[in-house]
Design a protein around this motif. Structure first.
Motif, PDB file in Angstrom:
ATOM      1  N   PHE A  50      51.589  77.321  65.256  1.00 25.48           N
ATOM      2  CA  PHE A  50      50.943  76.581  64.181  1.00 25.48           C
ATOM      3  C   PHE A  50      50.805  77.480  62.966  1.00 25.48           C
ATOM      4  O   PHE A  50      50.344  78.615  63.075  1.00 25.48           O
ATOM      5  CB  PHE A  50      49.565  76.109  64.641  1.00 25.48           C
ATOM      6  N   SER A  51      51.228  76.973  61.833  1.00 25.08           N
ATOM      7  CA  SER A  51      51.095  77.729  60.593  1.00 25.08           C
ATOM      8  C   SER A  51      50.221  76.952  59.633  1.00 25.08           C
ATOM      9  O   SER A  51      50.633  75.931  59.094  1.00 25.08           O
ATOM     10  CB  SER A  51      52.468  77.986  59.962  1.00 25.08           C
ATOM     11  N   GLY A  52      48.984  77.407  59.452  1.00 26.05           N
ATOM     12  CA  GLY A  52      48.056  76.715  58.570  1.00 26.05           C
ATOM     13  C   GLY A  52      48.567  76.602  57.146  1.00 26.05           C
ATOM     14  O   GLY A  52      48.228  75.674  56.427  1.00 26.05           O
ATOM     15  N   SER A  53      49.413  77.542  56.717  1.00 24.65           N
ATOM     16  CA  SER A  53      49.902  77.535  55.341  1.00 24.65           C
ATOM     17  C   SER A  53      50.814  76.338  55.072  1.00 24.65           C
ATOM     18  O   SER A  53      51.038  75.980  53.925  1.00 24.65           O
ATOM     19  CB  SER A  53      50.652  78.833  55.046  1.00 24.65           C
ATOM     20  N   ASP A  54      51.343  75.730  56.138  1.00 27.65           N
ATOM     21  CA  ASP A  54      52.225  74.587  55.962  1.00 27.65           C
ATOM     22  C   ASP A  54      51.472  73.261  56.029  1.00 27.65           C
ATOM     23  O   ASP A  54      52.091  72.201  55.929  1.00 27.65           O
ATOM     24  CB  ASP A  54      53.304  74.588  57.056  1.00 27.65           C
ATOM     25  N   GLU A  55      50.172  73.308  56.214  1.00 30.55           N
ATOM     26  CA  GLU A  55      49.397  72.092  56.412  1.00 30.55           C
ATOM     27  C   GLU A  55      48.964  71.475  55.083  1.00 30.55           C
ATOM     28  O   GLU A  55      48.786  72.179  54.090  1.00 30.55           O
ATOM     29  CB  GLU A  55      48.173  72.391  57.281  1.00 30.55           C
ATOM     30  N   PRO A  56      48.762  70.157  55.062  1.00 30.32           N
ATOM     31  CA  PRO A  56      48.354  69.477  53.822  1.00 30.32           C
ATOM     32  C   PRO A  56      46.891  69.683  53.457  1.00 30.32           C
ATOM     33  O   PRO A  56      46.463  69.280  52.381  1.00 30.32           O
ATOM     34  CB  PRO A  56      48.632  68.003  54.125  1.00 30.32           C
ATOM     35  N   ILE A  57      46.110  70.286  54.353  1.00 31.25           N
ATOM     36  CA  ILE A  57      44.708  70.603  54.072  1.00 31.25           C
ATOM     37  C   ILE A  57      44.597  72.104  53.814  1.00 31.25           C
ATOM     38  O   ILE A  57      45.181  72.915  54.534  1.00 31.25           O
ATOM     39  CB  ILE A  57      43.799  70.190  55.245  1.00 31.25           C
ATOM     40  N   GLY A 226      43.203  64.835  67.520  1.00 36.74           N
ATOM     41  CA  GLY A 226      42.641  63.971  66.493  1.00 36.74           C
ATOM     42  C   GLY A 226      43.246  64.262  65.136  1.00 36.74           C
ATOM     43  O   GLY A 226      43.519  63.339  64.353  1.00 36.74           O
ATOM     44  N   TYR A 227      43.465  65.531  64.848  1.00 36.46           N
ATOM     45  CA  TYR A 227      44.106  65.920  63.583  1.00 36.46           C
ATOM     46  C   TYR A 227      45.547  65.421  63.541  1.00 36.46           C
ATOM     47  O   TYR A 227      46.009  64.950  62.490  1.00 36.46           O
ATOM     48  CB  TYR A 227      44.056  67.431  63.414  1.00 36.46           C
ATOM     49  N   GLN A 228      46.249  65.506  64.658  1.00 33.38           N
ATOM     50  CA  GLN A 228      47.621  65.010  64.698  1.00 33.38           C
ATOM     51  C   GLN A 228      47.661  63.505  64.446  1.00 33.38           C
ATOM     52  O   GLN A 228      48.541  62.999  63.727  1.00 33.38           O
ATOM     53  CB  GLN A 228      48.272  65.345  66.045  1.00 33.38           C
ATOM     54  N   LEU A 229      46.714  62.767  65.020  1.00 37.92           N
ATOM     55  CA  LEU A 229      46.629  61.329  64.748  1.00 37.92           C
ATOM     56  C   LEU A 229      46.288  61.072  63.286  1.00 37.92           C
ATOM     57  O   LEU A 229      46.834  60.162  62.655  1.00 37.92           O
ATOM     58  CB  LEU A 229      45.576  60.681  65.646  1.00 37.92           C
ATOM     59  N   PHE A 230      45.374  61.857  62.752  1.00 42.82           N
ATOM     60  CA  PHE A 230      44.950  61.749  61.359  1.00 42.82           C
ATOM     61  C   PHE A 230      46.165  61.862  60.433  1.00 42.82           C
ATOM     62  O   PHE A 230      46.266  61.142  59.436  1.00 42.82           O
ATOM     63  CB  PHE A 230      43.946  62.865  61.065  1.00 42.82           C
ATOM     64  N   CYS A 235      46.290  58.835  57.455  1.00 42.74           N
ATOM     65  CA  CYS A 235      45.017  59.159  56.787  1.00 42.74           C
ATOM     66  C   CYS A 235      45.207  60.302  55.792  1.00 42.74           C
ATOM     67  O   CYS A 235      44.561  60.341  54.734  1.00 42.74           O
ATOM     68  CB  CYS A 235      43.958  59.564  57.812  1.00 42.74           C
ATOM     69  N   ILE A 236      46.098  61.210  56.141  1.00 41.87           N
ATOM     70  CA  ILE A 236      46.319  62.416  55.347  1.00 41.87           C
ATOM     71  C   ILE A 236      46.891  62.104  53.963  1.00 41.87           C
ATOM     72  O   ILE A 236      46.783  62.919  53.040  1.00 41.87           O
ATOM     73  CB  ILE A 236      47.264  63.375  56.107  1.00 41.87           C
ATOM     74  N   SER A 237      47.477  60.921  53.788  1.00 36.83           N
ATOM     75  CA  SER A 237      48.074  60.590  52.495  1.00 36.83           C
ATOM     76  C   SER A 237      47.024  60.511  51.392  1.00 36.83           C
ATOM     77  O   SER A 237      47.320  60.741  50.223  1.00 36.83           O
ATOM     78  CB  SER A 237      48.847  59.269  52.578  1.00 36.83           C
ATOM     79  N   PRO A 288      36.908  59.646  48.534  1.00 37.87           N
ATOM     80  CA  PRO A 288      35.905  60.690  48.791  1.00 37.87           C
ATOM     81  C   PRO A 288      36.491  61.858  49.577  1.00 37.87           C
ATOM     82  O   PRO A 288      37.403  61.672  50.391  1.00 37.87           O
ATOM     83  CB  PRO A 288      34.838  59.960  49.611  1.00 37.87           C
ATOM     84  N   GLY A 289      35.972  63.040  49.324  1.00 36.72           N
ATOM     85  CA  GLY A 289      36.322  64.185  50.154  1.00 36.72           C
ATOM     86  C   GLY A 289      35.659  64.057  51.518  1.00 36.72           C
ATOM     87  O   GLY A 289      34.591  63.446  51.637  1.00 36.72           O
ATOM     88  N   LEU A 290      36.265  64.642  52.526  1.00 35.18           N
ATOM     89  CA  LEU A 290      35.753  64.486  53.890  1.00 35.18           C
ATOM     90  C   LEU A 290      35.030  65.718  54.426  1.00 35.18           C
ATOM     91  O   LEU A 290      34.608  65.717  55.579  1.00 35.18           O
ATOM     92  CB  LEU A 290      36.905  64.130  54.844  1.00 35.18           C
TER      93      LEU A 290
END
Length: 348
Positions: A50-57, A226-230, A235-237, A288-290
């Protein structure tokens, strides 16, 4: 009679069948052993590459913003100052309580004389990362946002001339303002001090931020799924970036008519349309921010969703066109609960 005729080839056929069965058994056994180690059926995130730098958050910075601390201190005092309201009963902190996730946990907030507002108060935490302020985005900055409640007859019901007159009668305010601002107590300086304090209200180091920074054990398998489903459900869009939202507008009811199915339409439900008068902006709101979402219920602009489970189900139906299962909802909510951060080094 009574004897079976066994051909000479029968024993060799049985031997082949037995050997084949043994081979299949060993093949399945070793395949199971291999894959059970390489990819457990319920893997903990630390099994995964897992590379956090590639994540949309994006994780919040660990260090607070570089702000003028004199303004932060003055802004904190003003944030809690009842003199900003006409009857000296309401402060910014009345609706944005820092010990309750930056909200008041009410469907609608109370203003002077016990008047009931018409829209759910958003959190003040991390509000400096929002691209606009208010649900309908009518304020471009935190300074402009402060002007709204002070002059709103239902909220603080005051005016800048009244507020300035009250503060000028307090010698401590005169000293503090004059030491920071050359022109002393003005509406612009009051707004600037409060907005500077609000920009200091960041909540870094949530468990999910830790995960993004490389701590694979900061979240559980359920939270990870849950994050993968998100992400996979979409939801991530709308909820991405440093504030996991707060950086775009979106219509409430993309897939199904939320307001047609949820009661009588009021002005607050019109969203951006109130500002632009463009019919395309009807029911369009700032997303809204989450961050710290587990602490900021009830949810939505109308406060109609009491729990995280409720709002996830609503979002699935009206925004994504999905009838989410209870298991899906449970996993997504588990992920959302990892977004609670720290303020001043202490968990919220």
């Amino acid at each position: 009679m009574g004897h079976m005729d066994i051909s000479p080839t029968t024993p060799s056929l049985w031997i082949k069948i037995i050997l084949g069965a043994v081979l299949v058994t060993f093949t399945c056994f070793y395949a199971w052993e291999f894959w059970s180690q390489k990819a457990p059926s319920i893997p903990h995130p630390h099994y995964l590459v897992f590379s956090g730098s590639d994540e949309p958050i994006t994780p919040l910075p660990l260090a607070p913003p570089d702000l003028d601390q004199r303004k932060v201190v003055l802004g904190r005092k003003l944030f809690n100052e009842l003199k900003l309201s006409h009857d000296n009963t309401i402060a910014c902190a009345s609706c944005h309580q820092l010990n309750r996730g930056g909200v008041d946990s009410r469907k609608y907030s109370l203003g002077i004389y016990g008047q009931l507002g018409s829209i759910n108060a958003p959190t003040v935490y991390n509000s400096g990362y929002n691209f606009r302020q208010f649900w309908n985005g009518r304020a471009a900055t935190l300074e402009q946002q402060i002007d709204g409640p002070v002059n709103n007859p239902v909220e603080m019901g005051s005016s800048w001339s009244e507020v300035i007159s009250k503060l000028q009668k307090d010698p401590s305010y005169s000293i503090k303002f004059s030491s920071i601002y050359s022109d002393g107590i003005t509406a612009e300086n009051i707004e600037n001090a409060i907005a500077t304090f609000e920009r200091s209200l960041i909540t870094p180091n949530s468990r999910f931020d830790k995960f993004l920074r490389g701590d694979s054990k900061a979240i559980t398998s359920k939270e990870f799924f849950g994050y993968q489903l998100f992400k996979s459900y979409g939801c991530i869009s709308c909820h991405q970036g440093i504030n996991i939202g707060g950086n775009l507008y979106e219509k409430l009811g993309i897939m199904l008519p939320y307001f047609k199915e949820n009661g009588h339409l009021v002005v607050a439900d019109m969203g951006r349309y109130v500002i632009t008068k463009n019919i395309e902006d009807m029911h369009v709101f700032k997303v809204p921010g989450l961050r710290n979402i587990a602490l900021t219920g009830p949810y939505l602009h109308d406060g109609s969703a009491p729990t995280l489970e409720d709002v996830v189900k609503i979002m699935g139906k009206y925004q994504l066109g999905l009838d989410l299962t209870n298991e899906d909802i449970s996993e997504i909510v588990a992920f959302l609960r990892t977004l609670t951060g720290e303020y001043d080094g202490k968990p919220l």
